[in-house]
Design a protein around this motif. Structure first.
Motif, PDB file in Angstrom:
ATOM      1  N   ALA A 143     -39.312  -7.592 -22.434  1.00  0.00           N
ATOM      2  CA  ALA A 143     -38.373  -8.582 -22.967  1.00  0.00           C
ATOM      3  C   ALA A 143     -39.082  -9.742 -23.651  1.00  0.00           C
ATOM      4  O   ALA A 143     -38.523 -10.396 -24.522  1.00  0.00           O
ATOM      5  CB  ALA A 143     -37.484  -9.103 -21.841  1.00  0.00           C
ATOM      6  N   ARG A 144     -40.353  -9.992 -23.266  1.00  0.00           N
ATOM      7  CA  ARG A 144     -41.127 -11.068 -23.880  1.00  0.00           C
ATOM      8  C   ARG A 144     -42.317 -10.537 -24.685  1.00  0.00           C
ATOM      9  O   ARG A 144     -43.172 -11.307 -25.111  1.00  0.00           O
ATOM     10  CB  ARG A 144     -41.616 -12.039 -22.804  1.00  0.00           C
ATOM     11  CG  ARG A 144     -40.495 -12.782 -22.100  1.00  0.00           C
ATOM     12  CD  ARG A 144     -39.808 -13.756 -23.054  1.00  0.00           C
ATOM     13  NE  ARG A 144     -38.649 -14.381 -22.441  1.00  0.00           N
ATOM     14  CZ  ARG A 144     -37.864 -15.265 -23.050  1.00  0.00           C
ATOM     15  NH1 ARG A 144     -38.134 -15.617 -24.297  1.00  0.00           N
ATOM     16  NH2 ARG A 144     -36.823 -15.782 -22.443  1.00  0.00           N
ATOM     17  N   GLY A 145     -42.379  -9.244 -24.865  1.00  0.00           N
ATOM     18  CA  GLY A 145     -43.426  -8.654 -25.697  1.00  0.00           C
ATOM     19  C   GLY A 145     -44.825  -8.800 -25.141  1.00  0.00           C
ATOM     20  O   GLY A 145     -45.786  -8.914 -25.902  1.00  0.00           O
ATOM     21  N   ALA A 187     -42.209 -14.146 -29.521  1.00  0.00           N
ATOM     22  CA  ALA A 187     -41.461 -13.408 -28.500  1.00  0.00           C
ATOM     23  C   ALA A 187     -41.467 -14.142 -27.169  1.00  0.00           C
ATOM     24  O   ALA A 187     -40.517 -14.023 -26.393  1.00  0.00           O
ATOM     25  CB  ALA A 187     -42.046 -12.010 -28.336  1.00  0.00           C
ATOM     26  N   LEU A 188     -42.533 -14.902 -26.885  1.00  0.00           N
ATOM     27  CA  LEU A 188     -42.571 -15.674 -25.641  1.00  0.00           C
ATOM     28  C   LEU A 188     -41.471 -16.720 -25.596  1.00  0.00           C
ATOM     29  O   LEU A 188     -40.915 -17.018 -24.533  1.00  0.00           O
ATOM     30  CB  LEU A 188     -43.937 -16.361 -25.486  1.00  0.00           C
ATOM     31  CG  LEU A 188     -45.118 -15.497 -25.040  1.00  0.00           C
ATOM     32  CD1 LEU A 188     -46.384 -16.339 -25.006  1.00  0.00           C
ATOM     33  CD2 LEU A 188     -44.864 -14.874 -23.676  1.00  0.00           C
ATOM     34  N   ILE A 189     -41.127 -17.259 -26.762  1.00  0.00           N
ATOM     35  CA  ILE A 189     -40.115 -18.312 -26.825  1.00  0.00           C
ATOM     36  C   ILE A 189     -38.706 -17.740 -26.975  1.00  0.00           C
ATOM     37  O   ILE A 189     -37.784 -18.120 -26.243  1.00  0.00           O
ATOM     38  CB  ILE A 189     -40.421 -19.263 -27.999  1.00  0.00           C
ATOM     39  CG1 ILE A 189     -41.794 -19.914 -27.799  1.00  0.00           C
ATOM     40  CG2 ILE A 189     -39.336 -20.331 -28.136  1.00  0.00           C
ATOM     41  CD1 ILE A 189     -42.275 -20.720 -29.006  1.00  0.00           C
ATOM     42  N   LYS A 190     -38.554 -16.780 -27.888  1.00  0.00           N
ATOM     43  CA  LYS A 190     -37.219 -16.278 -28.218  1.00  0.00           C
ATOM     44  C   LYS A 190     -36.918 -14.892 -27.658  1.00  0.00           C
ATOM     45  O   LYS A 190     -35.817 -14.389 -27.839  1.00  0.00           O
ATOM     46  CB  LYS A 190     -37.046 -16.251 -29.740  1.00  0.00           C
ATOM     47  CG  LYS A 190     -37.114 -17.626 -30.386  1.00  0.00           C
ATOM     48  CD  LYS A 190     -36.817 -17.532 -31.871  1.00  0.00           C
ATOM     49  CE  LYS A 190     -36.817 -18.924 -32.513  1.00  0.00           C
ATOM     50  NZ  LYS A 190     -36.498 -18.851 -33.964  1.00  0.00           N
ATOM     51  N   GLY A 214     -33.939  -6.411 -23.743  1.00  0.00           N
ATOM     52  CA  GLY A 214     -34.399  -7.791 -23.685  1.00  0.00           C
ATOM     53  C   GLY A 214     -33.618  -8.637 -24.668  1.00  0.00           C
ATOM     54  O   GLY A 214     -32.822  -8.133 -25.467  1.00  0.00           O
ATOM     55  N   SER A 215     -33.811  -9.916 -24.632  1.00  0.00           N
ATOM     56  CA  SER A 215     -33.076 -10.818 -25.517  1.00  0.00           C
ATOM     57  C   SER A 215     -33.557 -10.643 -26.942  1.00  0.00           C
ATOM     58  O   SER A 215     -34.692 -10.306 -27.195  1.00  0.00           O
ATOM     59  CB  SER A 215     -33.281 -12.259 -25.057  1.00  0.00           C
ATOM     60  OG  SER A 215     -34.656 -12.588 -25.069  1.00  0.00           O
TER      61      SER A 215
END
Length: 252
Positions: free
Chosen positions: A76-78, A120-123, A250-251
């Motif tokens: 989800a956060r890559g 990806a960590l942020i969004k 994931g988002s």
């Protein structure tokens, strides 16, 4: 014994599931070595032999090959993790009046690379394939061993009678890098990569004596703040072959 069989089965199924999601890869690379303290060994060798027309160039060019497995750590956060084993070789040589000297080192290593995409960590994952977002940065702690050698006219330097000079020393380093999953050709993903590696401390044991023939001036075999600047291309075999650029959960 009754509990051992189910436990073994659980471990085997867990490992099978883990490696079924992994992506094997191999990475040939080139690095430029920067170590002024080791350079002094070769400068002294050349200075003490002014009659030689061909100089012994300091250690600079490092060639490497690395095998790794990529695991998705947090899709989800890559975030991905990639344990690897590698082998590097750095040699220099000079030939004068038929006398060929070769000096350098081999460097096996083990490493654990963490790969992530800042966006990806942020969004969260915005668009990603089996290896995560296309652009990524890497953080890599690494444990290495140095195996120096000096060969004069195909005869290895000997510390004493029948004892070939080939000591082993160990060191830690860390790398910061970037990469881009550029293209998928057949079943292979090609990923160009750039990175910088920093050694706080490294040693080529008795290297000055082996290269020069003596070390009366007490030249250091230890070096601090050693840098390597690396360029490589990674070839990865993805688990999925129908669509390497999908969108996992994931988002968005």
């Amino acid at each position: 014994m009754k509990n051992f069989i189910p436990f073994t089965l659980v471990i085997w199924l867990s490992m099978k599931a883990l490696f079924s999601a992994a992506q094997p890869s191999f990475t040939p690379g080139y690095s430029y070595l920067l170590s002024p303290e080791w350079d002094k060994i070769f400068q002294t060798y050349n200075f003490s032999r002014p009659w030689q027309s061909e100089k012994l160039v300091p250690l600079q060019n490092v060639y490497s090959l690395r095998f790794a497995w990529n695991f998705p750590l947090y899709r989800a956060r890559g975030i991905h993790v990639q344990p690897a084993i590698g082998y590097s070789r750095c040699m220099t040589s000079a030939s004068n009046e038929g006398n060929l000297i070769r000096a350098g080192f081999q460097m096996p290593d083990v490493q654990l690379e963490f790969r992530l995409s800042p966006r990806a960590l942020i969004k969260g994952v915005y668009r990603s394939g089996v290896l995560g977002p296309r652009f990524f940065i890497t953080l890599t702690p690494r444990f290495v061993s140095f195996i120096p050698s000096v060969v004069d006219n195909k005869v290895p330097f000997e510390i004493s009678e029948d004892e070939v000079y080939r000591p082993v020393t160990f060191a830690f380093n860390s790398s910061l890098g970037v990469g881009y999953h550029a293209i998928h050709i057949g079943r292979v993903i090609l990923t160009p990569r750039l990175s910088a590696t920093f050694f706080p401390y490294a040693e080529l044991e008795d290297f000055a004596s082996a290269v020069i023939g003596t070390n009366l001036t007490d030249i250091k075999n230890e070096a601090s703040n050693v840098w390597m600047f690396n360029a490589s291309i990674q070839f990865t075999l993805p688990a999925k072959t129908n669509n390497w650029w999908d969108t996992p959960g994931g988002s968005k």
